[in-house]
Design a protein around this motif. Sequence first.
Motif, PDB file in Angstrom:
ATOM      1  N   ARG A  63      15.866  23.808  30.340  1.00 42.27           N
ATOM      2  CA  ARG A  63      14.886  22.751  30.592  1.00 42.27           C
ATOM      3  C   ARG A  63      13.794  23.252  31.534  1.00 42.27           C
ATOM      4  O   ARG A  63      14.054  23.911  32.533  1.00 42.27           O
ATOM      5  N   ILE A  64      12.567  22.885  31.198  1.00 39.04           N
ATOM      6  CA  ILE A  64      11.408  23.215  32.035  1.00 39.04           C
ATOM      7  C   ILE A  64      10.755  21.902  32.470  1.00 39.04           C
ATOM      8  O   ILE A  64      10.545  21.007  31.648  1.00 39.04           O
ATOM      9  N   THR A  65      10.497  21.774  33.768  1.00 41.70           N
ATOM     10  CA  THR A  65       9.834  20.573  34.291  1.00 41.70           C
ATOM     11  C   THR A  65       8.388  20.906  34.611  1.00 41.70           C
ATOM     12  O   THR A  65       8.119  21.924  35.261  1.00 41.70           O
ATOM     13  N   VAL A  66       7.477  20.054  34.164  1.00 41.65           N
ATOM     14  CA  VAL A  66       6.051  20.281  34.400  1.00 41.65           C
ATOM     15  C   VAL A  66       5.469  19.032  35.073  1.00 41.65           C
ATOM     16  O   VAL A  66       5.422  17.954  34.474  1.00 41.65           O
ATOM     17  N   ILE A  67       5.063  19.193  36.337  1.00 36.07           N
ATOM     18  CA  ILE A  67       4.537  18.049  37.096  1.00 36.07           C
ATOM     19  C   ILE A  67       3.081  18.302  37.483  1.00 36.07           C
ATOM     20  O   ILE A  67       2.773  19.277  38.176  1.00 36.07           O
ATOM     21  N   THR A  68       2.186  17.426  37.026  1.00 38.59           N
ATOM     22  CA  THR A  68       0.776  17.543  37.411  1.00 38.59           C
ATOM     23  C   THR A  68       0.553  16.765  38.706  1.00 38.59           C
ATOM     24  O   THR A  68       1.272  15.813  39.006  1.00 38.59           O
ATOM     25  N   GLN A  69      -0.464  17.203  39.468  1.00 40.52           N
ATOM     26  CA  GLN A  69      -0.746  16.555  40.753  1.00 40.52           C
ATOM     27  C   GLN A  69      -2.246  16.317  40.925  1.00 40.52           C
ATOM     28  O   GLN A  69      -2.821  16.675  41.951  1.00 40.52           O
ATOM     29  N   GLY A  70      -2.878  15.751  39.898  1.00 41.80           N
ATOM     30  CA  GLY A  70      -4.318  15.503  39.997  1.00 41.80           C
ATOM     31  C   GLY A  70      -5.068  16.808  40.234  1.00 41.80           C
ATOM     32  O   GLY A  70      -4.926  17.768  39.482  1.00 41.80           O
ATOM     33  N   ALA A  71      -5.844  16.848  41.330  1.00 39.58           N
ATOM     34  CA  ALA A  71      -6.644  18.048  41.643  1.00 39.58           C
ATOM     35  C   ALA A  71      -5.808  19.166  42.267  1.00 39.58           C
ATOM     36  O   ALA A  71      -6.265  20.300  42.401  1.00 39.58           O
ATOM     37  N   ASP A  72      -4.567  18.842  42.661  1.00 39.45           N
ATOM     38  CA  ASP A  72      -3.694  19.875  43.258  1.00 39.45           C
ATOM     39  C   ASP A  72      -2.985  20.664  42.156  1.00 39.45           C
ATOM     40  O   ASP A  72      -2.921  20.220  41.011  1.00 39.45           O
ATOM     41  N   PRO A  73      -2.420  21.840  42.507  1.00 40.76           N
ATOM     42  CA  PRO A  73      -1.823  22.694  41.478  1.00 40.76           C
ATOM     43  C   PRO A  73      -0.696  22.018  40.684  1.00 40.76           C
ATOM     44  O   PRO A  73       0.037  21.177  41.203  1.00 40.76           O
ATOM     45  N   THR A  74      -0.597  22.389  39.428  1.00 39.04           N
ATOM     46  CA  THR A  74       0.474  21.921  38.547  1.00 39.04           C
ATOM     47  C   THR A  74       1.747  22.708  38.875  1.00 39.04           C
ATOM     48  O   THR A  74       1.708  23.922  39.049  1.00 39.04           O
ATOM     49  N   VAL A  75       2.868  21.978  38.951  1.00 43.16           N
ATOM     50  CA  VAL A  75       4.154  22.573  39.312  1.00 43.16           C
ATOM     51  C   VAL A  75       4.987  22.781  38.037  1.00 43.16           C
ATOM     52  O   VAL A  75       5.199  21.841  37.279  1.00 43.16           O
ATOM     53  N   VAL A  76       5.447  24.013  37.819  1.00 44.03           N
ATOM     54  CA  VAL A  76       6.320  24.289  36.673  1.00 44.03           C
ATOM     55  C   VAL A  76       7.628  24.868  37.200  1.00 44.03           C
ATOM     56  O   VAL A  76       7.636  25.884  37.902  1.00 44.03           O
ATOM     57  N   ALA A  77       8.745  24.177  36.898  1.00 36.78           N
ATOM     58  CA  ALA A  77      10.052  24.630  37.390  1.00 36.78           C
ATOM     59  C   ALA A  77      10.923  25.077  36.224  1.00 36.78           C
ATOM     60  O   ALA A  77      11.105  24.332  35.256  1.00 36.78           O
TER      61      ALA A  77
END
Length: 341
Positions: free
Chosen positions: A256-270
């Motif tokens: 499983r890969i989690t992808v979290i966007t944060q608006g103008a801040d960097p996107t987090v991929v775990a």
Amino acid sequence: MEYDGILLGMGNPLLDISAIVDQQLLDKYDLKLDNAILAEEKHVPMYEEMASKYNVEYIAGGATQNAIRVAQWMLQVPGATSYMGCTGKDKFGDEMKKNSTAAGVNVRYYEDESAPTGTCAVCVVGGERSLVANLSAANCYKSEHLKRPENWALVEKAKYYYIAGFFLTVSPDSIQLVAEHAAANNKVFMMNLSAPFICEFFKDAQEKLLPYMDFVFGNETEARTFSKVHGWETENVEEIAIKISQWPKASGTHKRITVITQGADPTVVAEDGKVKLFPVIKLPKEKLVDTNGAGDAFVGGFLSQLVQGKPIDDCVKAGCYAANVIIQRSGCTYPEKPDFK
């Protein structure tokens, strides 16, 4: 590679009624920016009020449908994507079908005779949006429609499935059928956290499907709500993304890969217990028109590369590109051709 029908989406097709409004309207109907809710009794007059007071646009929407349309646009291969959901038998439903078909998506709407096509009020203030969905017919989707041979054939043809969390409020049994098919056939099943209220009030339905999710998408607010609901005493989005990616899985084929966007801040991929951060394309404030559909567009861009077997870095870049295009326009709309490199 054969792209015909490679990506299938299921969700709540809604006609977006989008307008730039003022804070007064938000206050009157008790709405918060950067939030999505289901309409209650008190919100019913709002749709008329928007149409009479503000300059509204009607755009085929709904979270999953937006993402699928953007993926289709990025792929530029007619019929690469399919989509199912429920509309009413009315002009809004016809309008939506025309819209999505023209975009190259193979839509199979279940048409409900008793309810009107669902709508979503998109209230934009200072580029930020507040969404109020009146599901109406979208709420009437039945798994019987999915099981019809001509529709199930789309499930069998697809290799990738994407469903926004909002559909958990409508037809969890339909999602379960697709999730189990994906797990049994080594295909890729993906969902989105979609909204804080989904993580809070549809926790059990979400948890039941989590083991099947090969990708989990969401934004920072949803991730923090998910963490709180599960008693993980952390607000740290990177930690939360890792914990979601490590949730037990129904099949061992894909991690499983989690992808979290944060608006103008960097996107987090775990993935694999590690986090990678991807900066987004910076946009000057004066170019920001409307954040509605930004998260959906990100997913659509991401999926357009994923189905082509591209590495995750390319998927994220395409997601950032698509989101950047969408926020410079009103509603989830895009130019005729992408120029993603």
